[in-house]
Design a protein around this motif. Structure first.
Motif, PDB file in Angstrom:
ATOM      1  N   UNK B   4       0.830  -1.195   0.000  1.00  0.00           N
ATOM      2  CA  UNK B   4       0.000   0.000   0.000  1.00  0.00           C
ATOM      3  C   UNK B   4       0.872   1.256   0.000  1.00  0.00           C
ATOM      4  N   UNK B   5       1.800   1.326  -0.936  1.00  0.00           N
ATOM      5  CA  UNK B   5       2.801   2.400  -0.878  1.00  0.00           C
ATOM      6  C   UNK B   5       2.206   3.795  -0.954  1.00  0.00           C
ATOM      7  N   UNK B   6       1.226   3.941  -1.800  1.00  0.00           N
ATOM      8  CA  UNK B   6       0.656   5.271  -1.951  1.00  0.00           C
ATOM      9  C   UNK B   6       0.005   5.707  -0.644  1.00  0.00           C
ATOM     10  N   UNK B   9       2.203   6.949   2.175  1.00  0.00           N
ATOM     11  CA  UNK B   9       2.792   8.289   2.146  1.00  0.00           C
ATOM     12  C   UNK B   9       1.854   9.306   2.787  1.00  0.00           C
ATOM     13  N   UNK B  10       0.618   8.898   2.986  1.00  0.00           N
ATOM     14  CA  UNK B  10      -0.364   9.808   3.562  1.00  0.00           C
ATOM     15  C   UNK B  10      -0.648   9.430   5.013  1.00  0.00           C
ATOM     16  N   UNK B  11      -0.806   8.134   5.257  1.00  0.00           N
ATOM     17  CA  UNK B  11      -1.115   7.675   6.602  1.00  0.00           C
ATOM     18  C   UNK B  11       0.101   6.961   7.205  1.00  0.00           C
ATOM     19  N   UNK B  12       0.210   6.998   8.530  1.00  0.00           N
ATOM     20  CA  UNK B  12       1.283   6.253   9.188  1.00  0.00           C
ATOM     21  C   UNK B  12       1.057   4.755   9.027  1.00  0.00           C
ATOM     22  N   UNK B  29       5.479   7.608   8.259  1.00  0.00           N
ATOM     23  CA  UNK B  29       5.053   7.818   6.881  1.00  0.00           C
ATOM     24  C   UNK B  29       6.244   7.675   5.952  1.00  0.00           C
ATOM     25  N   UNK B  30       6.016   7.097   4.796  1.00  0.00           N
ATOM     26  CA  UNK B  30       7.102   6.899   3.843  1.00  0.00           C
ATOM     27  C   UNK B  30       7.282   8.172   3.013  1.00  0.00           C
ATOM     28  N   UNK B  31       8.522   8.654   2.972  1.00  0.00           N
ATOM     29  CA  UNK B  31       8.834   9.864   2.203  1.00  0.00           C
ATOM     30  C   UNK B  31       9.432   9.483   0.855  1.00  0.00           C
ATOM     31  N   UNK B  36      18.043   2.665  -6.199  1.00  0.00           N
ATOM     32  CA  UNK B  36      19.193   3.349  -6.790  1.00  0.00           C
ATOM     33  C   UNK B  36      19.937   2.340  -7.667  1.00  0.00           C
ATOM     34  N   UNK B  37      21.083   2.752  -8.160  1.00  0.00           N
ATOM     35  CA  UNK B  37      21.892   1.837  -8.979  1.00  0.00           C
ATOM     36  C   UNK B  37      22.351   0.627  -8.166  1.00  0.00           C
ATOM     37  N   UNK B  38      22.430   0.801  -6.819  1.00  0.00           N
ATOM     38  CA  UNK B  38      23.042  -0.226  -5.984  1.00  0.00           C
ATOM     39  C   UNK B  38      22.094  -0.927  -5.022  1.00  0.00           C
ATOM     40  N   UNK B  39      20.985  -0.260  -4.656  1.00  0.00           N
ATOM     41  CA  UNK B  39      20.181  -0.806  -3.568  1.00  0.00           C
ATOM     42  C   UNK B  39      18.845  -0.080  -3.489  1.00  0.00           C
ATOM     43  N   UNK B  40      17.958  -0.677  -2.703  1.00  0.00           N
ATOM     44  CA  UNK B  40      16.687  -0.024  -2.426  1.00  0.00           C
ATOM     45  C   UNK B  40      16.890   0.999  -1.303  1.00  0.00           C
ATOM     46  N   UNK B  41      16.390   2.193  -1.488  1.00  0.00           N
ATOM     47  CA  UNK B  41      16.542   3.256  -0.492  1.00  0.00           C
ATOM     48  C   UNK B  41      15.149   3.685  -0.034  1.00  0.00           C
ATOM     49  N   UNK B  42      14.933   3.658   1.276  1.00  0.00           N
ATOM     50  CA  UNK B  42      13.654   4.079   1.835  1.00  0.00           C
ATOM     51  C   UNK B  42      13.913   5.124   2.908  1.00  0.00           C
ATOM     52  N   UNK B  43      13.130   6.175   2.883  1.00  0.00           N
ATOM     53  CA  UNK B  43      13.212   7.200   3.928  1.00  0.00           C
ATOM     54  C   UNK B  43      11.830   7.356   4.530  1.00  0.00           C
ATOM     55  N   UNK B  44      11.737   7.330   5.835  1.00  0.00           N
ATOM     56  CA  UNK B  44      10.439   7.506   6.476  1.00  0.00           C
ATOM     57  C   UNK B  44      10.512   8.653   7.483  1.00  0.00           C
ATOM     58  N   UNK B  45       9.343   9.154   7.814  1.00  0.00           N
ATOM     59  CA  UNK B  45       9.220  10.108   8.923  1.00  0.00           C
ATOM     60  C   UNK B  45       8.583   9.322  10.062  1.00  0.00           C
ATOM     61  N   UNK B  46       9.370   8.982  11.089  1.00  0.00           N
ATOM     62  CA  UNK B  46       8.836   8.170  12.190  1.00  0.00           C
ATOM     63  C   UNK B  46       8.474   9.058  13.366  1.00  0.00           C
TER      64      UNK B  46
END
Lengths: 290, 290
Positions: B4-6, B9-12, B29-31, B36-46
């Protein structure tokens, strides 16, 4: 926490402890999920750490992940108290703390005061390795009773070591965290005795930890927190606090006792203990000295 | 992991790292969620620790939970190396390790070799406090390059301190854990220099930790693991290993340098460091001496 309870007894599910928007979970099957007179008791069979116990949805102990807690609570006290004939344990219904105490031949009597009979019954049945031979040892005096009342009614100078092995400060453990209780613990401790208590995570329960250490320092001449690791507890970083009168006796293990227990320990050693007392982060040292 | 990626980004939602039938999660929330060329990058606001970074679904760092890692990796090395003019950091694209190194006025040049440009770009944009002023400091030489090649191509005796700040041994970090790499690190280190690396959890990645420490001991005259706590990493219990030639130089912080950095540290102090080197559990001391 435990949705689909029937299915989760057949199929593995995630069982999590939630704490301030963080969670730690183990995958496993639920064996027991009941309300005792005092609290909710859950037992699971986890893949990672074997059978594991939760009280009120908080991780308490697990078969293959319990020495980190029990050795840290017991050995800094029992390796260094002047005498260790008579020990009091408040809580500790899984039997792990008693098992560690009974490693010492000098121990003659352990009064184990657990409030919840079901914790003992379920631990004896499902987590027999945690109590080990303690349940059959003639030196163990198990009493199903309120530990706060027991301490209040005990005679002055009656125990060599007093160990508080309770849960977080809510439910039946709430009264194990206040000054009146610690003063009673000091009163019933003999000269040369040592007081030991789990003292929460200095990260996940920062304010409680700081308060506890400061109050115990008001009650005893010396008190020092020791820092270690219990991966199933909130933040994985845990503490235990030791206290004594006249000198910080808990800092000096007695060589004969060290030799008696060292080979059987997974975590504890004199070197580890010295490190664990000193590995206090700078921010905590400042907070405790304020 | 991130269904449920979308919506997330709106709900925690809960974002968890899974490791051998255990998991640690933060609500947030996922930002950013990109390859990337090398790996999956995830940034969240916890909620618990502010903005947090995951690489390949593993927790790397978080705004309010990063000093535990960065101070432990840097200060045992930089407080005690003979000279600290020229520093090499392999990895460390969030900037936290460089920030800690730049606290020392003696540092003249830091070569920061990060393989993944996107880690640096996203950290600069979303985690600016972790790098702090490091990104603008003239002493910082940032190179987007393969760290293993950089080390192999560096001249003998060219760095005072070499710091390995990589992820777990898979993906782009895999080559940071073998003997040939450690031998190159020793070769490029000056006399009186110190080598420092994160060395995984001795609980969650037991075999990797033991192997790393043993191999580093084969390559250097002295190597010692130091144990501490990073609540967002598997088991919450982490290690760093320091190595040097001729003497275990990393055990003796230099007083002038201690005075320079002590007030700005949350975790590190000479007392904490001494405790963290000694707080090695008995089972690990036995495993490392085998």
């Amino acid at each position: 926490m435990l949705k689909h309870r029937l299915l989760s007894k057949i199929f593995s599910t995630w069982i999590d402890e939630y704490q301030e928007d963080a969670r730690f979970g183990l995958k496993g099957k639920i064996i027991i999920d009941e309300e005792s007179e005092f609290q909710k008791i859950t037992l699971i069979e986890s893949k990672r750490y074997g059978k594991a116990l939760l009280l009120n949805n908080c991780w308490m102990t697990a078969e293959h992940q319990e020495k980190q807690y029990h050795e840290c609570l017991v050995h800094p006290a029992l390796s260094s108290a002047e005498k260790i004939y008579k020990i009091l344990i408040i809580g500790g219904g899984d039997g792990g703390t008693a098992r560690e105490c009974l490693k010492y031949r000098e121990v003659q009597q352990i009064d184990l005061i657990e409030i919840d009979r079901r914790v003992v019954e379920l631990s004896q049945k499902h987590l027999p390795e945690i109590g080990g031979n303690a349940w059959k040892d003639e030196r163990l005096n198990l009493q199903i009773a309120n530990g706060i009342n027991w301490v209040a009614q005990s005679q002055d100078n009656s125990y060599d070591v007093v160990i508080i092995d309770g849960a977080d400060p809510e439910g039946p453990s709430e009264g194990l965290f206040n000054k009146a209780f610690f003063e009673d613990c000091r009163r019933i401790l003999k000269d040369g005795g040592i007081f030991s208590t789990q003292s929460e995570s200095a990260e996940a329960f920062h304010a409680i930890h700081i308060d506890m250490v400061k109050i115990i320092r008001e009650v005893f001449d010396y008190a020092s927190p020791l820092y270690g690791n219990v991966p199933i507890y909130p933040s994985g970083w845990w503490s235990w606090t030791f206290a004594s009168m006249k000198k910080p006796r808990y800092l000096k293990p007695i060589p004969n006792r060290v030799n008696e227990i060292l080979q059987s320990c997974e975590i504890w050693s004199p070197r580890w203990q010295s490190g664990a007392f000193n590995s206090i982060p700078a921010f905590l040292e400042r907070a405790l000295n304020q």
